[in-house]
Motif scaffolding. Structure first.
Motif, PDB file in Angstrom:
ATOM      1  N   GLY A  70       0.837  -1.209   0.000  1.00 18.93           N
ATOM      2  CA  GLY A  70       0.000   0.000   0.000  1.00 18.93           C
ATOM      3  C   GLY A  70       0.867   1.253   0.000  1.00 18.93           C
ATOM      4  O   GLY A  70       0.602   2.218  -0.726  1.00 18.93           O
ATOM      5  N   ALA A  71       1.908   1.230   0.819  1.00 20.12           N
ATOM      6  CA  ALA A  71       2.812   2.387   0.861  1.00 20.12           C
ATOM      7  C   ALA A  71       3.519   2.548  -0.480  1.00 20.12           C
ATOM      8  O   ALA A  71       3.690   3.663  -0.984  1.00 20.12           O
ATOM      9  CB  ALA A  71       3.832   2.201   1.981  1.00 20.12           C
ATOM     10  N   HIS A  72       3.912   1.420  -1.068  1.00 22.50           N
ATOM     11  CA  HIS A  72       4.609   1.478  -2.360  1.00 22.50           C
ATOM     12  C   HIS A  72       3.706   2.089  -3.439  1.00 22.50           C
ATOM     13  O   HIS A  72       4.171   2.883  -4.268  1.00 22.50           O
ATOM     14  CB  HIS A  72       5.051   0.068  -2.755  1.00 22.50           C
ATOM     15  N   ALA A  73       2.429   1.718  -3.412  1.00 24.96           N
ATOM     16  CA  ALA A  73       1.504   2.287  -4.402  1.00 24.96           C
ATOM     17  C   ALA A  73       1.463   3.813  -4.250  1.00 24.96           C
ATOM     18  O   ALA A  73       1.455   4.546  -5.248  1.00 24.96           O
ATOM     19  CB  ALA A  73       0.110   1.681  -4.221  1.00 24.96           C
ATOM     20  N   MET A  74       1.444   4.285  -3.010  1.00 18.77           N
ATOM     21  CA  MET A  74       1.442   5.746  -2.805  1.00 18.77           C
ATOM     22  C   MET A  74       2.793   6.342  -3.213  1.00 18.77           C
ATOM     23  O   MET A  74       2.853   7.430  -3.796  1.00 18.77           O
ATOM     24  CB  MET A  74       1.128   6.057  -1.335  1.00 18.77           C
ATOM     25  N   ASP A  75       3.877   5.626  -2.942  1.00 14.62           N
ATOM     26  CA  ASP A  75       5.206   6.110  -3.358  1.00 14.62           C
ATOM     27  C   ASP A  75       5.255   6.288  -4.871  1.00 14.62           C
ATOM     28  O   ASP A  75       5.785   7.285  -5.376  1.00 14.62           O
ATOM     29  CB  ASP A  75       6.304   5.096  -2.982  1.00 14.62           C
ATOM     30  N   GLU A  76       4.726   5.293  -5.582  1.00 10.84           N
ATOM     31  CA  GLU A  76       4.785   5.359  -7.044  1.00 10.84           C
ATOM     32  C   GLU A  76       3.992   6.563  -7.555  1.00 10.84           C
ATOM     33  O   GLU A  76       4.414   7.250  -8.480  1.00 10.84           O
ATOM     34  CB  GLU A  76       4.228   4.059  -7.663  1.00 10.84           C
ATOM     35  N   HIS A  77       2.862   6.795  -6.926  1.00 10.98           N
ATOM     36  CA  HIS A  77       2.058   7.961  -7.293  1.00 10.98           C
ATOM     37  C   HIS A  77       2.850   9.246  -7.011  1.00 10.98           C
ATOM     38  O   HIS A  77       2.962  10.124  -7.862  1.00 10.98           O
ATOM     39  CB  HIS A  77       0.747   7.938  -6.513  1.00 10.98           C
ATOM     40  N   PHE A  78       3.403   9.321  -5.805  1.00 10.18           N
ATOM     41  CA  PHE A  78       4.129  10.542  -5.407  1.00 10.18           C
ATOM     42  C   PHE A  78       5.337  10.773  -6.324  1.00 10.18           C
ATOM     43  O   PHE A  78       5.628  11.901  -6.714  1.00 10.18           O
ATOM     44  CB  PHE A  78       4.591  10.409  -3.954  1.00 10.18           C
ATOM     45  N   ARG A  79       6.000   9.681  -6.678  1.00 11.23           N
ATOM     46  CA  ARG A  79       7.221   9.776  -7.485  1.00 11.23           C
ATOM     47  C   ARG A  79       6.916  10.230  -8.908  1.00 11.23           C
ATOM     48  O   ARG A  79       7.683  10.972  -9.503  1.00 11.23           O
ATOM     49  CB  ARG A  79       7.882   8.394  -7.516  1.00 11.23           C
ATOM     50  N   SER A  80       5.770   9.772  -9.447  1.00  8.61           N
ATOM     51  CA  SER A  80       5.590   9.960 -10.882  1.00  8.61           C
ATOM     52  C   SER A  80       4.440  10.884 -11.278  1.00  8.61           C
ATOM     53  O   SER A  80       4.425  11.375 -12.399  1.00  8.61           O
ATOM     54  CB  SER A  80       5.406   8.594 -11.546  1.00  8.61           C
ATOM     55  N   ALA A  81       3.474  11.117 -10.412  1.00 14.67           N
ATOM     56  CA  ALA A  81       2.331  11.944 -10.846  1.00 14.67           C
ATOM     57  C   ALA A  81       2.765  13.404 -10.969  1.00 14.67           C
ATOM     58  O   ALA A  81       3.543  13.901 -10.157  1.00 14.67           O
ATOM     59  CB  ALA A  81       1.181  11.817  -9.847  1.00 14.67           C
ATOM     60  N   PRO A  82       2.259  14.097 -11.983  1.00 11.17           N
ATOM     61  CA  PRO A  82       2.566  15.526 -12.095  1.00 11.17           C
ATOM     62  C   PRO A  82       2.128  16.260 -10.831  1.00 11.17           C
ATOM     63  O   PRO A  82       1.158  15.845 -10.173  1.00 11.17           O
ATOM     64  CB  PRO A  82       1.723  15.982 -13.290  1.00 11.17           C
ATOM     65  N   LEU A  83       2.820  17.315 -10.508  1.00 13.13           N
ATOM     66  CA  LEU A  83       2.545  18.009  -9.236  1.00 13.13           C
ATOM     67  C   LEU A  83       1.064  18.349  -9.081  1.00 13.13           C
ATOM     68  O   LEU A  83       0.499  18.201  -7.993  1.00 13.13           O
ATOM     69  CB  LEU A  83       3.359  19.300  -9.131  1.00 13.13           C
ATOM     70  N   GLU A  84       0.436  18.788 -10.150  1.00 15.63           N
ATOM     71  CA  GLU A  84      -0.954  19.263 -10.025  1.00 15.63           C
ATOM     72  C   GLU A  84      -1.950  18.128  -9.804  1.00 15.63           C
ATOM     73  O   GLU A  84      -3.103  18.371  -9.476  1.00 15.63           O
ATOM     74  CB  GLU A  84      -1.361  20.134 -11.224  1.00 15.63           C
ATOM     75  N   GLU A  85      -1.488  16.883  -9.972  1.00 22.54           N
ATOM     76  CA  GLU A  85      -2.379  15.739  -9.713  1.00 22.54           C
ATOM     77  C   GLU A  85      -1.871  14.902  -8.548  1.00 22.54           C
ATOM     78  O   GLU A  85      -2.382  13.815  -8.284  1.00 22.54           O
ATOM     79  CB  GLU A  85      -2.424  14.831 -10.960  1.00 22.54           C
ATOM     80  N   ASN A  86      -0.841  15.388  -7.918  1.00 16.45           N
ATOM     81  CA  ASN A  86      -0.121  14.573  -6.937  1.00 16.45           C
ATOM     82  C   ASN A  86      -0.689  14.815  -5.539  1.00 16.45           C
ATOM     83  O   ASN A  86      -0.543  15.893  -4.954  1.00 16.45           O
ATOM     84  CB  ASN A  86       1.357  14.980  -7.014  1.00 16.45           C
ATOM     85  N   LEU A  87      -1.319  13.777  -5.016  1.00 16.05           N
ATOM     86  CA  LEU A  87      -2.076  13.946  -3.774  1.00 16.05           C
ATOM     87  C   LEU A  87      -1.229  14.406  -2.584  1.00 16.05           C
ATOM     88  O   LEU A  87      -1.593  15.390  -1.920  1.00 16.05           O
ATOM     89  CB  LEU A  87      -2.786  12.623  -3.470  1.00 16.05           C
ATOM     90  N   PRO A  88      -0.111  13.750  -2.278  1.00 19.64           N
ATOM     91  CA  PRO A  88       0.674  14.261  -1.141  1.00 19.64           C
ATOM     92  C   PRO A  88       1.152  15.685  -1.378  1.00 19.64           C
ATOM     93  O   PRO A  88       1.203  16.489  -0.438  1.00 19.64           O
ATOM     94  CB  PRO A  88       1.877  13.306  -1.075  1.00 19.64           C
TER      95      PRO A  88
END
Ligand code: F6P
Length: 552
Positions: free
Chosen positions: A294-312
């Motif tokens: 679960g943490a890894h899934a959030m890491d992948e999102h944080f690492r790769s999502a553009p800032l404007e779509e990046n939840l953290p």
């Protein structure tokens, strides 16, 4: 580098705040039917709605400019690349490697850390299987029934919180307990009723020097030896989790029974390492891996999502907006899930030890607020305690509401009532109640006009209290892992914007140093002359009240 507050991007946010004037969120919602949808995102099983915060689209755009000005993408890349971003300690910060389920190589000083992480995970898996199956026995051959984790700070709060949160996944055995406080009460009360023959201690300490932990560990060993009478019993009843093999061995724990982690794992970010051993013992190794996933899934999102779509990133920036531009000095975390009752306390260390800093990475004093006070209690208890102040007090409190659509315990309509309160509170905090609405309600209820007028100011709510709602289908190891990682990266984002080192904790040193001086004085029953008048007098009163029988 100049302070972030001197940048045009910060100044633009200031001007924007002034231009916004008095915010009326209910008007924003009325004028913009797409607001909630636009400001809701779903990542890794978490639905996050930040539309009831004090931001407009323009605010978010300006905050994103600020993030770019602070080089958030660069810092994020350096975090994942294993660069030594903990500058004052010259260390990499790699809790993300601990849950790197993709097993992508991550280099520290040119060496891939993944093989060592995987090797420790494999040792944990074997050990957990042996303890849970009863194959690992105590000194007298009996199965382990109770595990006592001795640790403090990050070596306690994370695993303790997760064990509580995942309790529905735990079987009957072993029961896991946590001792952290050097106050003897904690150890004595925990051990009372436990049987030394069936108790396993985990001494969890990154440094293996922490006073509280070593004191508790020594007393636990005495307790065990008093019951079992043979020093060789320690090997069957004590394991260690640490970065310090030398100290572990000096304590008397065979390093064969030590689970290693590394100096690039910060204490408050360590539950993903072998510090998570009590979690795996409590819910099983597979569930521990699901937590990492679960943490890894959030890491992948944080690492790769553009800032404007990046939840953290978005939540971090909205927090900056509330702290620095809307004057909210505290942030409440309000789980509508009893299983998350320890989450606020866990986050207090995660956030306040990370971002409670007053100088920039370069050592310059900041002229803006950094980490807010983080606090909270589960709903609905909090509603009957401190929500009054959030609704009608003079301080602005931003809050996160966290809840699940489904409870682990199907009992009547409890869960529906719980969540009705969640939604009602966030709506009430946003909407408030105008004086006219209060008056109309009282008139409709038959109050006479004089009474209604007198009560109206008391029954008026300003509203515009910012809340973020975090919903999941159910609290599982996976969604919990994602939730914790969401907050970790939110903290990281804010630390980057504030230009502080989120990964050191020098602020806890001074008290520790003075305590060791005072400890010697208390042992000698003689207050030192160096103290200020108040401290000296308190020491003297203490020695008088304690009487002649000086404890150890
Ligand atoms: O409170 C200070 C601190 O250093 C924390 O950062 C850490 O989590 C805790 O003490 C415990 O440290 P250790 O794991 O080394 O015993």
């Amino acid at each position: 580098m100049s302070l972030i507050s001197q940048t045009p991007q910060w100044q633009a946010l200031r001007q924007h705040r002034e231009a916004l004037g008095e915010v009326r969120m209910r008007d924003w919602f009325a004028a913009d039917p797409g607001r909630a949808e636009r400001m809701t995102r779903e990542v890794a099983g978490l639905v996050v709605d930040y539309s009831k915060t004090l931001v407009t689209d323009a605010t978010l755009a300006l905050l994103l400019d600020l993030a770019r000005a602070a080089d958030l993408p660069g810092w994020r890349a350096r975090l994942f690349a294993g660069a030594p971003i903990n500058g004052t300690e010259g260390r990499a910060v790699l809790h993300v490697a601990l849950r790197n389920r993709a097993n992508r190589p991550i280099l520290v000083d040119g060496e891939d850390v993944m093989p060592q992480i995987n090797a420790v995970l494999a040792r944990m898996e074997r050990f957990v299987a042996r303890v849970r199956s009863g194959e690992w026995t105590g000194y007298t051959g009996k199965r382990i029934r109770d595990v006592v984790n001795i640790g403090i700070g990050g070596s306690n709060l994370g695993p303790k919180m997760v064990c509580a949160a995942l309790a529905p996944y735990g079987g009957d055995l072993p029961r896991v307990h946590f001792v952290s406080n050097v106050d003897a009460t904690h150890l004595v009360e925990t051990l009372s009723g436990l049987d030394a023959e069936t108790t396993l201690f985990i001494v969890a300490s990154k440094t293996f020097t922490t006073q509280e932990t070593m004191t508790n560990a020594n007393s636990a060993r005495d307790w065990l030896l008093a019951a079992l009478g043979d020093a060789s019993a320690v090997a069957r009843h004590f394991v260690a989790v640490s970065t310090n093999a030398e100290r572990v061995s000096a304590f008397g724990i065979d390093t064969v029974n030590m689970f290693e982690f590394w100096d690039w794992v910060g204490g408050r970010y360590s539950l993903w390492s072998a510090i998570g051993l009590p979690i795996a013992l409590s819910v099983g190794f597979e569930r521990f891996i699901e937590l990492l996933e679960g943490a890894h899934a959030m890491d992948e999102h944080f690492r790769s999502a553009p800032l404007e779509e990046n939840l953290p990133v978005l939540l971090g920036l909205i927090g900056i907006w509330h702290t620095n531009f809307c004057a909210a000095p505290t942030h409440a975390v309000l789980p509508y899930d009893q299983l998350l009752r320890l989450f606020p306390a866990y986050l207090q260390q995660g956030d306040m030890e990370s971002n409670g800093k007053r100088v920039t990475r370069a050592g310059e004093a900041v002229d803006y607020g950094t980490g807010p006070v983080v606090w909270g209690e589960p709903g609905t208890d909090g509603q009957h305690a401190f929500y009054q102040l959030i609704h009608q007090g003079t301080q602005l409190v931003s809050a996160d509401f966290i809840g699940a659509a489904r409870s682990h315990y199907a009992l009547g309509d409890h869960h529906t009532k719980l969540m009705a309160n969640f939604f009602a509170q966030t709506e009430a905090l946003m909407r408030g109640r105008t004086q006219d609405e209060a008056l109309a309600e009282m008139r409709a209820a038959g109050l006479d006009e004089a009474q209604a007028q007198a009560l109206a100011p008391h029954r008026t709510f300003p509203g515009n209290r910012p809340t973020t709602s975090i919903l999941m289908e159910r609290l599982t190891p996976f969604t919990l892992g994602a939730l914790i990682a969401l907050y970790e990266h939110r903290i990281f984002t804010q630390g980057v914007i504030w230009d502080v080192n989120s990964f050191d904790q020098w602020g806890v040193e001074l008290g520790k140093q003075l305590a060791s001086v005072i400890l010697d004085e208390l042992r000698a029953a003689q207050a030192g002359v160096e103290h200020d008048a108040s401290t000296r007098s308190l020491l003297e009163h203490y020695l008088r009240l304690r009487g002649a029988s000086a404890p150890g």
